[in-house]
Scaffold this motif. Structure first.
Motif, PDB file in Angstrom:
ATOM      1  N   UNK A  22     -15.735  48.499  11.515  1.00  0.00           N
ATOM      2  CA  UNK A  22     -16.911  48.186  10.693  1.00  0.00           C
ATOM      3  C   UNK A  22     -17.457  49.469  10.094  1.00  0.00           C
ATOM      4  N   UNK A  23     -17.686  49.454   8.791  1.00  0.00           N
ATOM      5  CA  UNK A  23     -18.389  50.542   8.111  1.00  0.00           C
ATOM      6  C   UNK A  23     -19.605  49.941   7.414  1.00  0.00           C
ATOM      7  N   UNK A  24     -20.258  50.727   6.540  1.00  0.00           N
ATOM      8  CA  UNK A  24     -21.523  50.278   5.972  1.00  0.00           C
ATOM      9  C   UNK A  24     -21.517  50.303   4.451  1.00  0.00           C
ATOM     10  N   UNK A  25     -22.314  49.396   3.875  1.00  0.00           N
ATOM     11  CA  UNK A  25     -22.506  49.375   2.424  1.00  0.00           C
ATOM     12  C   UNK A  25     -22.983  50.739   1.943  1.00  0.00           C
ATOM     13  N   UNK A  26     -22.453  51.165   0.804  1.00  0.00           N
ATOM     14  CA  UNK A  26     -22.729  52.445   0.159  1.00  0.00           C
ATOM     15  C   UNK A  26     -22.097  53.630   0.889  1.00  0.00           C
ATOM     16  N   UNK A  52     -22.493  49.937  22.611  1.00  0.00           N
ATOM     17  CA  UNK A  52     -22.365  50.070  24.066  1.00  0.00           C
ATOM     18  C   UNK A  52     -22.314  48.710  24.746  1.00  0.00           C
ATOM     19  N   UNK A  53     -23.092  47.758  24.226  1.00  0.00           N
ATOM     20  CA  UNK A  53     -23.136  46.427  24.841  1.00  0.00           C
ATOM     21  C   UNK A  53     -21.808  45.694  24.711  1.00  0.00           C
ATOM     22  N   UNK A  54     -21.032  46.018  23.673  1.00  0.00           N
ATOM     23  CA  UNK A  54     -19.801  45.277  23.399  1.00  0.00           C
ATOM     24  C   UNK A  54     -18.533  46.118  23.570  1.00  0.00           C
ATOM     25  N   UNK A  55     -18.639  47.328  24.110  1.00  0.00           N
ATOM     26  CA  UNK A  55     -17.461  48.164  24.300  1.00  0.00           C
ATOM     27  C   UNK A  55     -16.854  48.656  23.004  1.00  0.00           C
ATOM     28  N   UNK A  56     -17.689  48.801  21.987  1.00  0.00           N
ATOM     29  CA  UNK A  56     -17.250  49.275  20.673  1.00  0.00           C
ATOM     30  C   UNK A  56     -17.521  50.771  20.581  1.00  0.00           C
ATOM     31  N   UNK A  57     -16.584  51.543  20.038  1.00  0.00           N
ATOM     32  CA  UNK A  57     -16.797  52.982  19.888  1.00  0.00           C
ATOM     33  C   UNK A  57     -17.663  53.270  18.666  1.00  0.00           C
ATOM     34  N   UNK A  58     -18.495  54.281  18.784  1.00  0.00           N
ATOM     35  CA  UNK A  58     -19.380  54.707  17.701  1.00  0.00           C
ATOM     36  C   UNK A  58     -18.811  56.006  17.126  1.00  0.00           C
ATOM     37  N   UNK A  59     -18.391  55.951  15.846  1.00  0.00           N
ATOM     38  CA  UNK A  59     -17.849  57.130  15.166  1.00  0.00           C
ATOM     39  C   UNK A  59     -18.886  57.656  14.186  1.00  0.00           C
ATOM     40  N   UNK A  66     -14.286  49.974  16.529  1.00  0.00           N
ATOM     41  CA  UNK A  66     -15.285  51.019  16.266  1.00  0.00           C
ATOM     42  C   UNK A  66     -16.175  50.649  15.091  1.00  0.00           C
ATOM     43  N   UNK A  67     -17.350  51.222  15.099  1.00  0.00           N
ATOM     44  CA  UNK A  67     -18.250  51.228  13.956  1.00  0.00           C
ATOM     45  C   UNK A  67     -18.352  52.674  13.495  1.00  0.00           C
TER      46      UNK A  67
END
Length: 449
Positions: free
Chosen positions: A148-152, A252-259, A224-225
């Motif tokens: 997942x990434x973000x708009x703009x 953290x709640x879903x075991x997703x990495x934060x980049x 990851x996000x």
């Protein structure tokens, strides 16, 4: 309207000048037209925050090679280290014959990036490569596919970089199909929040992210996000601490990495060594490139040791990844930043820019928003302060007129209506003021108060 007294700028010809026009003819004949240019001239030499072209015109640099030169053009200690390295060896390929500077730089980045946990680092050539490898590592570690990434957001021009990027023209149009399992979520833009308060917008967007896991992709499939802590190409849009911390909590709640994509925000630009420090968030992985080595191509991925060690030997790397020249330059840049406390200088630069444009905003309603973090500042131009209709045409005219007067300036934003400031952080107050005076002079000539 302020009339600028030129001390540092010296413009002897129209831009481009006669020598530059000769080279432009060769450029048009020999170089692909897909490359764009802000200044239609050619550099001859540069130092600090000044560039002199082949016709002898000297410019104040508010672009810094799009944020690559926080340490300035040709910092003496970096130049000396590069010359010494050239005399020893240029390249051996770290995946063939190792060299100590790679290890020294990895150790240094592990120390200075956010978080006290054990970290490891790898080096590559560009920001886009760092993003690609951070995603590879995240997928390998989690066994999941979705990103997942973000708009703009902007994450590079490679296939995956374009897929994560959220601006169609000029970056994506006609280049599809794009990489699968990449998704976009909304990122706060408080100036264009349609009447919502920042807190209301943050709550809405964080809830939308949670809902996404119910309607589109289960959280269990998201590796990851990836987030720019301040959006670069998107217009220097600054989120709140609430939003960034909220995204991290969801990860953290879903075991997703934060980049954290710190390619443009890193190395002192925002008033701290890394922008994530403003939000009290420790990312699992970080990507870095611009300003790491004063213009020598190198990028990095730094992250939690157990995550970075997920790939097996040979699964990551590259022929030129982490070149000796880039490593020694980066070590000297970091040494310079620590010795001279460059991040504090970034805060002083930012305060000076913001103060000037908030004052001008009272006279010129076309200045819709003035925002920033440290020296990562932006001015958003609109046709009407009530409707906030973007004024891309005026933005382009200001940029080009400033160039003719000896100031290198960049635009940005989804609508192309943002002036962004990326001067070297070694710029003097006098150079900074002269550049701001030029913008004020141009604004006074193009806009009726």
């Amino acid at each position: 309207m302020k009339t600028t007294t030129r001390t540092f700028v010296k413009v002897n010809t129209a831009i481009p000048g006669p020598k530059a026009r000769e080279i432009l003819e060769k450029r048009d004949k020999n170089v692909t037209r897909g490359l764009s240019h802000t200044v239609y001239s050619f550099a001859d030499r540069a130092e600090g925050a000044l560039i002199t072209d082949v016709d002898g015109n000297t410019f104040i640099d508010f672009a810094g090679a799009i944020g690559t030169l926080n340490a300035g053009h040709c910092p003496p200690t970096v130049v000396a280290a590069l010359k010494e390295q050239l005399d020893r060896f240029i390249h051996t390929g770290f995946n063939v014959f190792m060299y100590e500077s790679y290890v020294q730089l990895a150790e240094k980045l592990n120390q200075i990036t956010p978080g006290s946990h054990e970290k490891k680092t790898m080096f590559l050539n560009s920001g886009a490569e760092a993003v690609e490898n951070a995603v590879k590592i995240a997928r390998k570690y989690t066994g999941r596919k979705a990103i997942i990434s973000f708009e703009r957001g902007f994450h590079g021009r490679t296939l995956l970089g374009m897929s994560l990027t959220s601006k169609v023209k000029p970056y994506k149009y006609g280049f599809g199909p794009f990489a699968p399992d990449t998704y976009k979520m909304s990122y706060p833009y408080y100036y264009r929040a349609d009447g919502l308060t920042p807190d209301e917008l943050d709550r809405q967007l964080l809830q939308r992210l949670e809902t996404f896991f119910l309607t589109e992709v289960p959280a269990e499939d998201v590796a990851a996000i990836i987030m720019e802590p301040v959006q670069g190409e998107g217009g220097f849009v600054v989120p709140s601490k609430t939003f960034v911390q909220g995204v991290k909590r969801i990860c953290e709640a879903h075991g997703i990495l934060f980049i954290a994509d710190e390619v443009q925000t890193g190395f002192g630009r925002t008033g701290k060594m890394f922008a994530m420090e403003h939000f009290d968030v420790v990312p699992d992985l970080m990507t870095m490139s611009k300003s790491i080595a004063a213009g020598i191509p190198i990028s990095a991925v730094t992250g939690r040791a157990e995550i970075m060690d997920a790939p097996n030997p040979g699964e990551v790397g590259g022929t030129y990844a982490g070149s000796p020249l880039g490593c020694v330059a980066a070590l000297k840049v970091i040494e310079m930043f620590e010795r001279e406390n460059i991040p504090d200088r970034a805060n002083a630069i930012g305060e000076r820019i913001m103060k000037r444009f908030r004052s001008l905003q009272q006279t010129y309603p076309v200045i819709g928003d003035v925002r920033g973090l440290g020296a990562m500042c932006a001015v958003e131009l609109v046709k009407d302060p009530v409707t906030k209709e973007p004024d891309k045409e005026l933005t382009g005219r200001i940029v080009q007129e400033c160039i003719q007067r000896g100031l290198v300036l960049l635009s940005a934003g989804l609508y192309g209506n943002v002036l962004r400031f990326l001067s070297p952080l070694v710029i003097t107050d006098e150079q900074l003021d002269e550049g701001l005076d030029i913008i004020e002079e141009v604004l006074g000539e193009l806009v009726t108060p």
